[in-house]
Write a protein that holds these residues in place. Structure first.
Motif: not given
Length: 274
Positions: A137-154
């Motif tokens: 059970r944990r919290k894992v930050p989303v890597h900046p590369f994925l954010l730059e690739k549009g992970f959040l909008p998806t």
């Protein structure tokens, strides 16, 4: 294996309650004598190396259009399945999480705290979601590369459409949601030439750990916290918050950013569908 699992559970309880310092059964496994010999004593799983990762990210799964090197295994996927499979692989690379931990995620598990977007990996008895153990059970930050690739909008797009699961195309007749994908991944990696019996989807987890160590900048305890690996001894349970978290998210984010995959992600902007 079943007997060892029961023994490990009892000893883990003893560690958690301070009766013993460490679990002597930790990482002990039963060995099949028929498969064990001195000529084949290597690890059962090994990391994907950087050439493997580069080959995977440049393979037909990550191409928007079918080119001259079209892959029949990919061509049989729907557009939605292809996008889900891409994201499964990318999260495997950039989180080092277990396949089932990733596959059972809900959109609601993508959250923000202290200005950091993170993935909340946890069990949920109401929906049948499971994790390997309490340290998973944990919290894992989303890597900046994925954010730059549009992970959040998806993710937000799925949320607006009323989709609850992060990977809505995954389904299984067993209690392991990602079992069909795991079989597909084996066939696919054979087709693109990166498969060996020691290299499976779980190899991404080994790659993440290896690259984290090779960076020379990440404390082993932080790597364990990112991947949900158990630490031995009573002291490992001290300082956790009400959610079981050992480290603040900014600390985990800083550690994550030191794992550098830039050598294998350059030039992928035009081919990825994320």
């Amino acid at each position: 294996d079943k007997a060892l699992t029961a023994i490990k559970a009892v000893l883990s309880h003893a560690v958690d309650n301070g009766f013993i310092e460490t679990n002597p059964a930790h990482q002990i496994r039963a060995v099949d004598p028929a498969q064990h010999n001195t000529n084949n004593a290597g690890p059962s799983r090994i990391p994907y190396d950087m050439d493997d990762i580069r080959g995977i990210l440049c393979s037909p799964l990550f191409q928007q259009e079918q080119g001259p090197h079209s892959n029949g295994i990919v061509n049989r996927l729907t557009l939605e399945e292809k996008r889900d499979y891409q994201r499964l692989v990318l999260l495997g690379i950039f989180t080092g999480a277990r396949l089932e931990e990733i596959g059972q995620l809900d959109i609601a598990d993508i959250r923000e705290e202290e200005g950091i977007t993170y993935i909340f990996i946890h069990a949920d008895a109401a929906t049948g979601r499971r994790i390997k153990n309490k340290t998973s059970r944990r919290k894992v930050p989303v890597h900046p590369f994925l954010l730059e690739k549009g992970f959040l909008p998806t993710v937000h797009e799925g949320e607006r459409c009323g989709v609850g699961k992060l990977f809505p195309t995954l389904s299984s007749k067993t209690d392991t949601l990602t079992a069909p994908f795991s079989k597909w991944w084996r066939r696919y990696t054979i087709s693109i030439g990166v498969y060996t019996p020691q290299k499976t989807f779980h190899s991404f987890r080994h790659t993440f750990k290896r690259e984290g160590r090779n960076s020379g900048q990440i404390a082993p305890e932080l790597l364990d916290a990112l991947q949900g690996h158990a630490q031995q001894g009573v002291s490992a349970n001290y300082g956790r918050d009400e959610e079981g978290k050992q480290y603040a998210l900014p600390v985990l984010q800083e550690a994550l950013e030191k794992i550098d995959f830039s050598d294998v992600t350059q030039g992928l902007e035009s081919s990825m569908m994320l």
